[in-house]
Design a protein around this motif. Structure first.
Motif, short mmCIF file in Angstrom:
data_model
loop_
_atom_site.label_atom_id
_atom_site.label_comp_id
_atom_site.label_asym_id
_atom_site.label_seq_id
_atom_site.Cartn_x
_atom_site.Cartn_y
_atom_site.Cartn_z
N LYS A 85 0.82 -1.22 0.00
CA LYS A 85 0.00 0.00 0.00
C LYS A 85 0.85 1.27 0.00
O LYS A 85 0.40 2.33 0.42
N ILE A 86 2.08 1.15 -0.50
CA ILE A 86 2.95 2.31 -0.61
C ILE A 86 3.46 2.38 -2.04
O ILE A 86 3.76 1.36 -2.67
N VAL A 87 3.54 3.60 -2.59
CA VAL A 87 4.06 3.79 -3.94
C VAL A 87 5.15 4.84 -3.93
O VAL A 87 5.02 5.88 -3.30
N ARG A 88 6.23 4.54 -4.62
CA ARG A 88 7.33 5.49 -4.78
C ARG A 88 7.22 6.05 -6.21
O ARG A 88 6.46 5.54 -7.03
N PRO A 89 7.96 7.12 -6.53
CA PRO A 89 7.85 7.68 -7.87
C PRO A 89 8.05 6.63 -8.96
O PRO A 89 9.07 5.93 -8.99
N LEU A 90 7.08 6.55 -9.84
CA LEU A 90 7.06 5.56 -10.91
C LEU A 90 8.29 5.64 -11.80
O LEU A 90 8.79 4.63 -12.30
N ASN A 91 8.80 6.85 -12.03
CA ASN A 91 9.85 7.05 -13.02
C ASN A 91 11.26 6.93 -12.45
O ASN A 91 12.23 7.31 -13.11
N TYR A 92 11.42 6.41 -11.22
CA TYR A 92 12.75 6.05 -10.74
C TYR A 92 13.23 4.81 -11.47
O TYR A 92 12.49 3.82 -11.57
N PRO A 93 14.44 4.82 -11.98
CA PRO A 93 14.96 3.65 -12.72
C PRO A 93 15.51 2.58 -11.77
O PRO A 93 16.68 2.20 -11.84
N VAL A 94 14.65 2.13 -10.85
CA VAL A 94 15.05 1.11 -9.88
C VAL A 94 14.00 0.00 -9.89
O VAL A 94 12.86 0.20 -10.33
#
Length: 261
Positions: A85-94
């Motif tokens: 239920k946690i989201v980090r920035p989608l556009n991180y290249p990880v």
């Protein structure tokens, strides 16, 4: 449907504002989905820990979003894959974590996306292209909420107009100062440049004033610490969505201010 979105939670003061006010706010507003940005929620104001993430859920958050401080707590990458239920920035290249999540709200699939801008920030992947691909990939989502974590007003506005009519809401975070431009765009997307922060208001963006001022005066490195005294604030946006068209009908931003005693 109604969505409640709480802006950047900063340090222990921000956590305490969530603890004291989020439950009552939800009882008053009766949202079907509550989203909280927790990227500054750690005690030092940078990143989030597993325990704090769990506390935000316990206090009433359904989804937690992040931002440019997503990885400032070194252990985050060790537990974030398990946190659904946690989201980090989608556009991180990880490969750690997820940039979007779909939540079933009374039979309606709501997609929550976190993306980060690039102007005056890290040179990440293109957030416009990344979000477009994610929308195309998740075709079953009926409502799409985007926390766009960016520095400049122009990039946030450009992003919102680009996706107007294709996402339900674009709420800006990161600059910590609530803006007075909440509105529904022509094609039905709710937008605000910045929801504001949740935490100490008498510092500078949640940090103690003196080191920040010294940095501007001297341009020398300073140690920034979360302000722990003074007035506190909980900043939030409320988005009302048409149940038939799934377009936004209304967006309002408000603040709960708690004077220092």
């Amino acid at each position: 449907m109604r969505i409640l979105f709480v802006g950047d939670v900063v340090g222990l003061p921000g956590q305490e504002m969530i603890q004291r006010h989020l439950g009552a706010l939800k009882r008053e507003l009766r949202p079907q989905l509550t989203i909280v940005n927790g990227e500054n929620a750690a005690l030092n104001g940078r990143g989030i820990t597993k325990d704090i993430y769990k506390k935000l859920l316990q206090e009433g958050a359904d989804v937690v979003t992040l931002g440019n401080h997503a990885w400032d707590q070194k252990e985050t990458k060790e537990w974030i894959d398990e946190a659904k239920k946690i989201v980090r920035p989608l556009n991180y290249p990880v490969s750690y974590g997820q940039g979007s999540v779909v939540v079933n709200v009374n039979g309606v699939k709501v997609q929550v996306i976190n993306a980060q801008g690039r102007t005056f920030m890290l040179p990440l992947d293109d957030p416009f292209l990344a979000v477009e691909k994610e929308i195309e990939r998740e075709k079953e989502a009926e409502i799409i909420f985007v926390d766009f974590h960016a520095e400049t007003t122009s990039e946030k506005q450009a992003f919102a107009h680009y996706f107007d009519g294709r996402v339900t809401a674009v709420c800006g975070t990161h600059t910590h100062v609530q803006t007075n431009d909440a509105r529904c765009l022509p094609k039905g997307t709710a937008y605000v440049t910045d929801v504001g922060m949740t935490g100490p208001e008498d510092g500078i963006l949640g940090m103690k004033k003196e080191p920040v001022i010294e940095r501007f005066l001297t341009n020398l490195p300073q140690r920034f610490e979360v302000e722990t005294s003074g007035t506190r604030v909980l900043s939030y946006a409320v988005i009302d969505i048409d149940d038939k068209t799934k377009q936004a009908k209304k967006i309002e931003v408000q603040r709960i201010v708690e004077p220092w005693n």
